[in-house]
Motif scaffolding. Structure first.
Motif, mmCIF file in Angstrom:
data_model
loop_
_atom_site.group_PDB
_atom_site.id
_atom_site.type_symbol
_atom_site.label_atom_id
_atom_site.label_comp_id
_atom_site.label_asym_id
_atom_site.label_seq_id
_atom_site.Cartn_x
_atom_site.Cartn_y
_atom_site.Cartn_z
ATOM 1 N N PRO A 225 0.781 -1.356 -0.279
ATOM 2 C CA PRO A 225 -0.101 -0.157 0.046
ATOM 3 C C PRO A 225 1.006 1.481 -0.051
ATOM 4 O O PRO A 225 0.708 2.611 -0.325
ATOM 5 N N HIS A 226 2.267 1.081 0.739
ATOM 6 C CA HIS A 226 2.569 2.436 -0.001
ATOM 7 C C HIS A 226 3.732 2.262 -0.863
ATOM 8 O O HIS A 226 4.293 3.780 -0.652
ATOM 9 N N ARG A 227 3.745 1.391 -1.421
ATOM 10 C CA ARG A 227 4.773 1.673 -3.019
ATOM 11 C C ARG A 227 3.369 1.399 -4.170
ATOM 12 O O ARG A 227 3.710 0.474 -4.978
ATOM 13 N N MET A 228 2.133 1.956 -4.166
ATOM 14 C CA MET A 228 1.307 1.680 -4.779
ATOM 15 C C MET A 228 0.998 1.980 -6.343
ATOM 16 O O MET A 228 1.163 0.817 -7.215
ATOM 17 N N THR A 229 1.642 2.207 -7.248
ATOM 18 C CA THR A 229 2.033 2.937 -8.002
ATOM 19 C C THR A 229 3.784 2.234 -8.868
ATOM 20 O O THR A 229 3.196 1.989 -10.511
ATOM 21 N N GLU A 230 4.217 2.234 -7.805
ATOM 22 C CA GLU A 230 4.907 0.557 -8.342
ATOM 23 C C GLU A 230 4.451 -0.362 -8.293
ATOM 24 O O GLU A 230 4.586 -1.361 -9.422
ATOM 25 N N ALA A 231 3.578 -0.944 -7.192
ATOM 26 C CA ALA A 231 3.258 -1.901 -7.662
ATOM 27 C C ALA A 231 2.019 -2.425 -9.064
ATOM 28 O O ALA A 231 2.161 -2.472 -9.509
ATOM 29 N N PHE A 232 1.281 -1.066 -9.352
ATOM 30 C CA PHE A 232 0.859 -1.134 -10.809
ATOM 31 C C PHE A 232 1.989 -0.999 -11.988
ATOM 32 O O PHE A 232 1.739 -1.373 -12.953
ATOM 33 N N GLY A 233 3.525 -0.812 -11.605
ATOM 34 C CA GLY A 233 4.251 -0.659 -12.261
ATOM 35 C C GLY A 233 4.267 -1.910 -12.614
ATOM 36 O O GLY A 233 4.438 -2.364 -14.166
#
Length: 454
Positions: free
Chosen positions: A390-398
């Protein structure tokens, strides 16, 4: 009273933010609906004059753009998370979307450069996909977790509705039947566009660009990021890349997320291949015109919108996993059925000259693809929220985009190769069955609540 007013204002702001987020799906969907699938893809077949060659060329072009997206998607996501700058990236890639789609106007019959056409298409596709990474990563910020499935499904449904409206406009006012020179409603293309030069159909590029410009306005007006976001510095980029490296190295330590990324990589690749090449398949196998494939598209988009909405509610009630499984099984059945549809026979039953049964059968195929595809994409987006940090969500969606694009060349490339080797469009789509099947198998190791549940 002040507290009540403040609460009301906050609720209104939250609703506007959700609707602004929905409008990205509305604005961007025509790239999929009009360009990849139902209008420009089949038009490539008209330009080249051969369905098998067009299916192969289109597959290679989409695969090339997919490789670029796969390389840069997780890097951009990591940088955005580290610097907190998503809106700026969305603006940058919106420009690519507009320029790339508008350039397709230059695909004139008898006077076109196929390489430049595919380059322009690829630029626009890259812009759309990179914008999607950043807008998807905003989903967890829109509402509590138990409402995310419904919001994701409603967003997909709203996007499909936008694609439908754009498709109806294109078919009724612009896209001409090459045999008659008139649109679906029997008129010549408006704005004085020349049907003999296929200007009505070619206008699909500028229309897609204008549509995006107009309907991204609510997104930029209503969607705001938390305060404190700043421009990325060189140290931010280095730190982001370092963090991304750690995340990738540690993926085996998060087996649920890792399994979902690989599973979704396979079944979304199959779905994208189905979307990208479905209309070209119909144009080549059943000899459909652009208007016929557009009608097929309307049906697919309608069922996509309805079942994205229905799937969102099923997602909210049962979770995204059952929705994903049902959709993958449905799509496997659809691909198998499509392999046995031709002008001469439908599912092994011989058809006479002039029979409309093959056309009707493939219309049903289109409806099922739309229904399963809409619900599958919405549920997968929700599942990524459950699996990611949840703290790195843009990276997760990357990483999610990487999973969707790292092998995104496999579906179009394998279809292109299979089509070229067998000389058959029906046999050429067989690799899609394996992609959906493998994706289903890997879901066994995915936990509904992700690794946080361990």
């Amino acid at each position: 009273m002040a507290s009540i007013d403040d609460g009301s204002a906050a609720a209104t702001g939250a609703r506007r933010r959700i609707w602004g987020w929905f409008f990205f799906d509305w604005a961007s969907q025509p790239y999929n609906t009009l360009l990849i699938t139902f209008i420009f893809g089949p038009y490539i077949k008209d330009l080249l004059g051969d369905g098998t060659q067009a299916q192969a060329v289109w597959g290679y072009g989409i695969a090339a753009a997919g490789i670029v997206i796969a390389i840069f998607a997780p890097i951009l996501g990591a940088v955005a998370d580290h610097s907190g700058s998503r809106m700026r990236w969305i603006c940058i890639f919106s420009v690519l979307y507009v320029v790339g789609s508008a350039s397709l106007w230059f695909a004139a019959p008898g006077d076109f450069n196929l390489g430049l056409i595919l380059l322009g298409f690829g630029i626009g596709l890259i812009g759309m996909e990179f914008c999607t990474i950043f807008t998807n990563s905003m989903l967890p910020d829109l509402a509590p977790r138990d409402r995310l499935g419904r919001i994701s499904g409603s967003g997909w449904a709203f996007g499909y509705l936008g694609g439908l409206v754009a498709l109806v406009i294109m078919l009724t006012l612009f896209a001409e039947d090459p045999a008659t020179g008139v649109t679906l409603v029997g008129i010549e293309p408006i704005l004085g566009l020349d049907p003999e030069a296929r200007e009505g159909t070619r206008f699909v590029g500028p229309l897609t660009a204008l549509w995006f410009i107009v309907f991204m306005v609510p997104f930029f007006l209503w969607v705001r990021e938390p305060r404190g976001h700043r421009r990325a510095s060189l140290s931010d980029i280095r730190g982001a890349l370092s963090g991304l490296g750690r995340t990738i190295r540690r993926l085996p330590e998060t087996p649920s997320q890792f399994s979902f990324l690989v599973a979704s990589m396979l079944y979304r690749d199959g779905l994208n291949g189905t979307y990208a090449l479905g209309a070209i398949f119909a144009a080549g196998v059943l000899d459909w015109s652009v208007v016929q494939t557009g009608t097929f598209g309307i049906l697919a988009v309608v069922t996509g919108a309805v079942f994205a909405w229905v799937g969102g509610r099923a997602d909210q009630r049962f979770g995204p996993m059952p929705v994903i499984v049902v959709c993958c099984v449905t799509l496997i059945g659809v691909i198998v059925a499509s392999m046995f549809i031709s002008r001469e026979s439908v599912l092994g039953v011989a058809q006479g000259v002039g029979s409309t049964t093959p056309d009707n059968a493939f219309m049903i195929v289109g409806a099922l693809i739309g229904a399963a595809g809409g619900a599958l994409q919405a549920a997968s987006r929700t599942m990524m929220v459950y699996q990611g940090n949840p703290h790195r969500m843009t990276e997760a969606f990357g990483l999610y985009a990487l999973a969707g694009k790292a092998t995104s060349f496999i579906a179009p490339l394998s279809i292109a190769v299979a089509t070229q080797v067998t000389g058959s469009q029906q046999l050429g789509i067989s690799p899609l069955i394996l992609l959906f099947g493998l994706g289903l198998f890997l879901l066994i190791w995915v936990k509904p609540d992700g690794d946080r549940a361990v």
